[in-house]
Design a protein around this motif. Structure first.
Motif, PDB file in Angstrom:
ATOM      1  N   LYS A   1      -4.584  -2.368   6.023  1.00 44.87           N
ATOM      2  CA  LYS A   1      -5.173  -3.089   4.897  1.00 44.87           C
ATOM      3  C   LYS A   1      -4.663  -4.526   4.836  1.00 44.87           C
ATOM      4  O   LYS A   1      -3.485  -4.791   5.045  1.00 44.87           O
ATOM      5  CB  LYS A   1      -4.852  -2.348   3.591  1.00 44.87           C
ATOM      6  CG  LYS A   1      -5.467  -0.960   3.541  1.00 44.87           C
ATOM      7  CD  LYS A   1      -5.062  -0.203   2.309  1.00 44.87           C
ATOM      8  CE  LYS A   1      -5.666   1.206   2.323  1.00 44.87           C
ATOM      9  NZ  LYS A   1      -5.240   2.009   1.175  1.00 44.87           N
TER      10      LYS A   1
ATOM     11  N   ASP B   1       0.823  -1.210   0.000  1.00 49.43           N
ATOM     12  CA  ASP B   1       0.000   0.000   0.000  1.00 49.43           C
ATOM     13  C   ASP B   1       0.857   1.261   0.000  1.00 49.43           C
ATOM     14  O   ASP B   1       0.632   2.204   0.755  1.00 49.43           O
ATOM     15  CB  ASP B   1      -0.949   0.000   1.202  1.00 49.43           C
ATOM     16  CG  ASP B   1      -1.990   1.114   1.099  1.00 49.43           C
ATOM     17  OD1 ASP B   1      -2.320   1.502  -0.039  1.00 49.43           O
ATOM     18  OD2 ASP B   1      -2.457   1.599   2.143  1.00 49.43           O
TER      19      ASP B   1
ATOM     20  N   SER C   1      -0.323   1.834  -3.894  1.00 48.23           N
ATOM     21  CA  SER C   1      -1.349   2.276  -2.945  1.00 48.23           C
ATOM     22  C   SER C   1      -2.736   2.159  -3.572  1.00 48.23           C
ATOM     23  O   SER C   1      -2.895   2.162  -4.790  1.00 48.23           O
ATOM     24  CB  SER C   1      -1.085   3.725  -2.519  1.00 48.23           C
ATOM     25  OG  SER C   1      -1.162   4.576  -3.642  1.00 48.23           O
TER      26      SER C   1
END
Length: 430
Positions: A315, A200, A224
């Motif tokens: 994430k 990310d 990202s």
């Protein structure tokens, strides 16, 4: 006088009279013969222990252990040995079956993992001709794990196989019964859970010392993607997942034409679904069948956050499905193969319009406000408690400085104040 004359004439001499000695008490034993061992004579037909049996001793079974005990005297020991043998046999067979299931999974999926990642397993290196069984290690008799890293857009991958406790049939039976009668207890099953942690845009922060870190820093923006919660779940698991996972509890459920009837989508936005639910993913899910449990893309915690630190997005991608009893993974390999490529699709396509992101952040912002409010209330309570402690310390110091008569008046005034406050509160309530 008579005795004297008798001795002179020729009677018994005084010198011939025995003089009693100090050992005269043992005189009766002085002439006793020395003891001699009794003669032994073996009895006909009788076995002896350590020598012949004395003549005249009655024959007993003491000398033959096989005559003293029979098999009927060892029934309890026999039952115990039989139970131990059965337990060890079941333990050995169950452990072997679990190991075979784990080996079958890694053998079927090793080509996918080794082709997608530079390093697979816990050895630090991965060779094309490496034995697949060495790519996985046993964490326990019913848990196996593997690890992979060295791929664009992916920091690392964790995979954990959870198996039934076949080595302990009693425990398996109890867990199965508890799962049947109570929804809070899960039924034992063979399953695999794979979690991917994407970069990310943080490659240079996570691996700052690796070669080419400067190049990674320049490419940070390419890996990202926007934060959201999106999932495809088996409907049999939907209720349980919504109750157990906070991230899925903030989504909306909606069926999709691309998916089979037993699967559904849980998403925060229809635009996210249209971006992530590709034809290839739908085909892989259909091929996997009802062994499929879920695929989740999330940036929220599993447990509802209670502090501001827990609200920081983290994430991850999660995949879970049950293992087939036949150990055949031809229908499941495409699912994992597509799953490890989802981070590439996220990095290239998961960038949504501001309106979509604003809608996604609405629930998150509300939760953050609740957490901030709770934190402020907690701080206010702490400040009030500190003021109360200071006030009490001041009151105790003033009271201790007074004499007994003054203390009595002081306490009486306090009681009067409390009575007036109570009466005022009752008047206001009325």
């Amino acid at each position: 006088m008579a005795d004297f004359l008798k001795n002179i004439v020729g009677g018994t001499k005084a010198a011939d009279t025995p003089v009693p000695s100090s050992d005269s008490d043992f005189a009766d034993f002085a002439d006793a013969p020395a003891p001699a061992p009794a003669a032994f004579e073996s009895t006909a037909g009788g076995a002896t222990l350590g020598g012949p049996v004395p003549t005249g001793v009655p024959y007993t079974k003491w000398y033959n252990i096989h005559e003293r005990y029979g098999l009927s005297d060892f029934k309890a020991e026999g039952v115990i040995l039989a139970v131990i043998a059965v337990v060890f046999t079941l333990h050995f067979i169950g452990t072997k079956l679990n190991r075979a299931k784990a080996r079958a999974w890694i053998k079927a999926h090793a080509p996918v993992l080794t082709s997608e990642f530079a390093v697979v397993g816990f050895g630090g290196t991965s060779k094309p001709d490496q034995d697949p069984e060495k790519l996985m290690k046993a964490k326990s008799l019913f848990e196996y794990a593997t690890y992979a890293t060295g791929r664009q857009n992916v920091a690392f991958l964790d995979a954990k196989i959870s198996l039934k406790k076949r080595f302990n049939p009693i425990m398996t039976f109890i867990e199965t019964a508890m799962g049947f009668f109570f929804d809070s207890f899960g039924t034992p099953e063979d399953s695999i859970e794979v979690i991917i942690y994407p970069f990310d845009g943080k490659e240079a922060q996570i691996v700052p010392a690796m070669p080419g870190a400067a190049e990674l820093r320049a490419k940070d923006s390419k890996s990202s993607f926007d934060g959201f919660v999106w999932a495809i779940v088996n409907k049999d698991r939907m209720k349980q997942l919504r109750e157990e996972r906070y991230d899925l509890s903030i989504t909306f459920t909606k069926d999709h034409a691309k998916l089979p009837l037993w699967a559904t989508v849980m998403s925060e936005s229809a635009e996210v679904t249209e971006t992530l639910l590709t034809n290839e993913l739908a085909a892989a899910i259909k091929q996997a069948g009802e062994l499929f449990d879920y695929i989740i893309v999330t940036d929220q915690p599993v447990i509802k956050p209670t502090t501001m630190d827990e609200t920081i997005p983290r994430k991850r991608l999660c995949l879970r499905y049950r293992l087939p009893s036949s150990n055949s993974y031809d229908d499941l390999v495409p699912l994992l193969s597509y799953f490890v490529r989802i981070p590439d699709h996220l990095a290239s396509s998961a960038h949504f319009r501001p309106e979509v992101l604003r809608k996604i952040r609405t629930v998150r912002d509300e939760n953050v406000k609740h957490i901030q409010k709770a934190a402020e209330e907690e701080k206010a309570e702490e400040r009030q408690a500190e003021r109360d402690r200071a006030k009490k310390a001041k009151r105790d110091a003033e009271l201790n400085a007074l004499d007994a008569k003054a203390q009595k008046k002081f306490l009486e005034r306090e009681r009067e104040k409390e009575l007036r406050k109570s009466a005022k509160k009752q008047t206001v309530r009325a």
